[in-house]
Design a protein around this motif. Structure first.
Motif, PDB file in Angstrom:
ATOM      1  N   THR A  44       0.734  -1.358   0.102  1.00  0.00           N
ATOM      2  CA  THR A  44      -0.050  -0.017  -0.027  1.00  0.00           C
ATOM      3  C   THR A  44       0.872   1.368  -0.160  1.00  0.00           C
ATOM      4  O   THR A  44       0.422   2.520  -0.402  1.00  0.00           O
ATOM      5  CB  THR A  44      -0.996   0.168   1.300  1.00  0.00           C
ATOM      6  N   CYS A  45       2.095   1.282   0.273  1.00  0.00           N
ATOM      7  CA  CYS A  45       2.814   2.546   0.416  1.00  0.00           C
ATOM      8  C   CYS A  45       4.535   2.053   0.055  1.00  0.00           C
ATOM      9  O   CYS A  45       4.800   1.094  -0.035  1.00  0.00           O
ATOM     10  CB  CYS A  45       2.756   2.956   1.617  1.00  0.00           C
ATOM     11  N   GLY A  47       6.549   2.130   2.229  1.00  0.00           N
ATOM     12  CA  GLY A  47       7.301   1.145   3.172  1.00  0.00           C
ATOM     13  C   GLY A  47       7.265  -0.190   2.636  1.00  0.00           C
ATOM     14  O   GLY A  47       7.944  -1.138   2.903  1.00  0.00           O
ATOM     15  N   CYS A  48       6.010  -0.504   2.127  1.00  0.00           N
ATOM     16  CA  CYS A  48       5.635  -1.945   1.550  1.00  0.00           C
ATOM     17  C   CYS A  48       6.652  -2.414   0.509  1.00  0.00           C
ATOM     18  O   CYS A  48       7.318  -3.367   0.547  1.00  0.00           O
ATOM     19  CB  CYS A  48       4.384  -2.164   1.187  1.00  0.00           C
TER      20      CYS A  48
HETATM   21 CU   LIG Z   1       3.467   0.154   3.541  1.00  0.00          CU
END
Ligand SMILES: [Cu+2]
Length: 110
Positions: A44-45, A47-48
């Protein structure tokens, strides 16, 4: 008689020289680079994406990873003599927690 011998020798040398580049080419093929786009679910972002990248880079033979949470994909450049699309997908799933799948069209040699 001598000319025949020299010609035979020239022929042998010619054959050896001709065989050399072919052999070098075969060795090069052992370490071929392939790019595969894996389907990665759940990102989703950024970081993922970073987690997926880190997971893929744990594998020996993985040279570059571009993960996209927008597309749900990870584009992986790897050495075909060291790993495979399936092995990379399995490692991403295992280490990052995001389910990764190798494309059906990829070679299933390993
Ligand atoms: Cu994420």
């Amino acid at each position: 008689m001598r000319t025949v011998g020299l010609m035979a020798m020239a022929l042998v040398v010619g054959l050896v020289v001709a065989a050399l580049p072919a052999r070098a080419h075969a060795q090069k093929n052992d370490g071929q680079t392939q790019v595969v786009t894996l389907k990665v679910s759940g990102m989703t972002c950024g970081g993922c994406e970073a987690a997926v990248k880190m997971a893929a880079k744990k594998i020996d033979g993985v040279k570059d990873v571009k993960a996209s949470s927008d597309h749900g994909t990870a584009e992986v450049r790897f050495d075909t003599s060291k790993t495979s699309a399936e092995a990379i997908a399995a490692a991403i799933t295992k280490y990052s927690g995001f389910k990764a799948e190798a494309p059906k069209t990829a070679k299933n040699k390993k």
